[in-house]
Design an enzyme around this catalytic site. Structure first.
Site, PDB file in Angstrom:
ATOM      1  N   ARG A 109     167.198  63.829  32.124  1.00 42.08           N
ATOM      2  CA  ARG A 109     165.856  63.793  31.631  1.00 42.08           C
ATOM      3  C   ARG A 109     165.290  62.173  31.650  1.00 42.08           C
ATOM      4  O   ARG A 109     164.316  61.932  31.908  1.00 42.08           O
ATOM      5  CB  ARG A 109     165.733  64.493  30.454  1.00 42.08           C
ATOM      6  N   HIS A 151     166.751  70.149  26.794  1.00 38.15           N
ATOM      7  CA  HIS A 151     165.767  69.218  27.337  1.00 38.15           C
ATOM      8  C   HIS A 151     166.174  67.951  28.064  1.00 38.15           C
ATOM      9  O   HIS A 151     165.885  67.419  29.206  1.00 38.15           O
ATOM     10  CB  HIS A 151     164.612  69.042  26.509  1.00 38.15           C
ATOM     11  N   CYS A 152     167.129  67.327  27.234  1.00 32.25           N
ATOM     12  CA  CYS A 152     167.775  65.883  27.553  1.00 32.25           C
ATOM     13  C   CYS A 152     168.421  66.041  28.869  1.00 32.25           C
ATOM     14  O   CYS A 152     168.690  65.228  29.684  1.00 32.25           O
ATOM     15  CB  CYS A 152     168.515  65.327  26.661  1.00 32.25           C
ATOM     16  N   SER A 153     169.233  67.112  29.039  1.00 34.47           N
ATOM     17  CA  SER A 153     170.081  67.410  30.224  1.00 34.47           C
ATOM     18  C   SER A 153     169.410  68.113  31.449  1.00 34.47           C
ATOM     19  O   SER A 153     170.140  68.727  32.343  1.00 34.47           O
ATOM     20  CB  SER A 153     171.474  68.192  29.723  1.00 34.47           C
TER      21      SER A 153
END
Length: 363
Positions: free
Chosen positions: A94, A336-338
């Protein structure tokens, strides 16, 4: 707090709920990201990828040879998954992957390539992650538009109607953009993303977070005019006061259309410590995919079930898929970060701009 609408742009940044062509993910391989607890992480990624592959194409950056081999083995036979021989340093795509926008003149896909310096030069090396956006755009044969702004995808959030949420503690950090004025940062965001109004949602933070308050851990759009905001219900939680300050900030601003936000509180779990350090657990780190929403779970039944209920009511047309993120979040990120969405080239409702073409973009 509010800013006047900015200059027009040929680009449009679709919100996460816009139909996806694909999701991009980087296979995990760096044990330093999860000290002493890496073993269960690949299995979490496998479940996320297999779940997403049921509703859309998934592109996986395989990483170095040993990681690539593991990804091939664990994802063998999974339809709609493509594994690419792209080296990475870490899995948080992300933040270093391209932010995909539509070119409304050419009606094509463009990847915005921000400068990535590993969250203010906190981690080394990060050379492969820095090069990943270029590699992804090359794989897709889409145009790459480089920016000189140091930014991460988790630090910006849009409603698709001209509003962008971010934080000064991230974008204005001396370790990222020491010589940029706030006005210059806003101009760059407006030009590259086609947004009209930048809202600096300050005050919020999560203990244990290493991103200098990425917005995707704190406040997320559900639809235009409606956001969820992380809150800590216990006054004994060190996150209680900063998240309350963030809530007050949200209550005072209006979006690009002049609307005040409808705000739904999304309580975080009680404090949890791993090896003496608090992990930044937040249900705001959900990921919206085609037909589904991946919601992190942290093995606290009260807040886990509460988050699923709240998000289920807000995303009533999508299936809520709760997935255990307890091991993943020790690496200081979640779903979400990944992930990084690649929007479908669907210009329904997107303004088609007819203006002079700017300088050629970099392939």
């Amino acid at each position: 707090m509010d800013n006047a609408p900015g200059t027009t742009s040929r680009y449009y940044w679709a919100p996460e709920w816009h139909p996806h062509e694909a999701t991009w993910i980087a296979w995990p391989h760096n044990p330093d990201t999860w000290p002493g607890a890496f073993e269960g992480v690949p299995a979490t990624f496998e479940r996320v990828i297999r779940t997403l592959a049921e509703v859309e194409t998934v592109h996986v950056l395989g990483g170095p040879p040993n990681a690539f081999a593991q990804a091939e083995s664990m994802l063998h036979g999974c339809p709609n998954v493509h594994i690419h021989r792209v080296t990475t340093n870490d899995c948080w795509i992300r933040d270093y992957g391209p932010t995909f926008v539509f070119d409304c003149v050419e009606q094509s896909l463009v990847g915005i390539d921000w400068v990535f310096n590993a969250w203010g030069n906190k981690y080394h090396p990060h050379d492969s992650d820095t090069a990943a956006a270029r590699r992804i755009c090359s794989i897709l044969h889409c145009l790459r538009l480089p920016s000189t702004l140091v930014a991460e995808g988790g630090g910006i959030e849009t409603d698709g109607e001209g509003t962008l949420l971010t934080t000064r503690s991230c974008l204005m950090a001396a370790s990222r953009n020491p010589f940029w004025s706030e006005m210059r940062v806003e101009e760059e965001l407006k030009t590259k993303l086609g947004v009209e109004k930048i809202l600096w949602i300050d005050g919020g933070s999560l203990a244990g977070d290493d991103t200098d308050s990425h917005i995707d851990q704190l406040v997320r759009f559900v639809r235009p005019g409606l956001v969820v905001a992380a809150v800590a219900n216990s006054i004994d939680d060190s996150n209680h006061l900063p998240l309350n300050r963030q809530l007050e900030c949200l209550q005072q601003v209006t979006d690009a259309r002049g609307r005040q936000f409808d705000i739904v509180e999304l309580p975080i779990p009680p404090p949890r410590f791993v090896q003496g350090k608090r992990v930044p657990e937040s249900y705001c780190n959900f990921y919206i995919a085609n037909e589904i929403v991946l919601v992190p779970q942290f093995r606290n039944s009260v807040t886990d079930e509460g988050a699923v209920k709240i998000l289920g009511e807000l995303f009533s047309t999508r299936k809520i898929v709760p997935i255990d993120s307890r091991s993943l979040v020790w690496g200081l990120g979640s779903f979400h970060c990944s992930t990084q969405q690649q929007p479908k080239l669907d210009f329904l409702g997107v303004p088609v701009v007819t203006r002079e073409r700017p300088a050629p973009l970099e392939p």
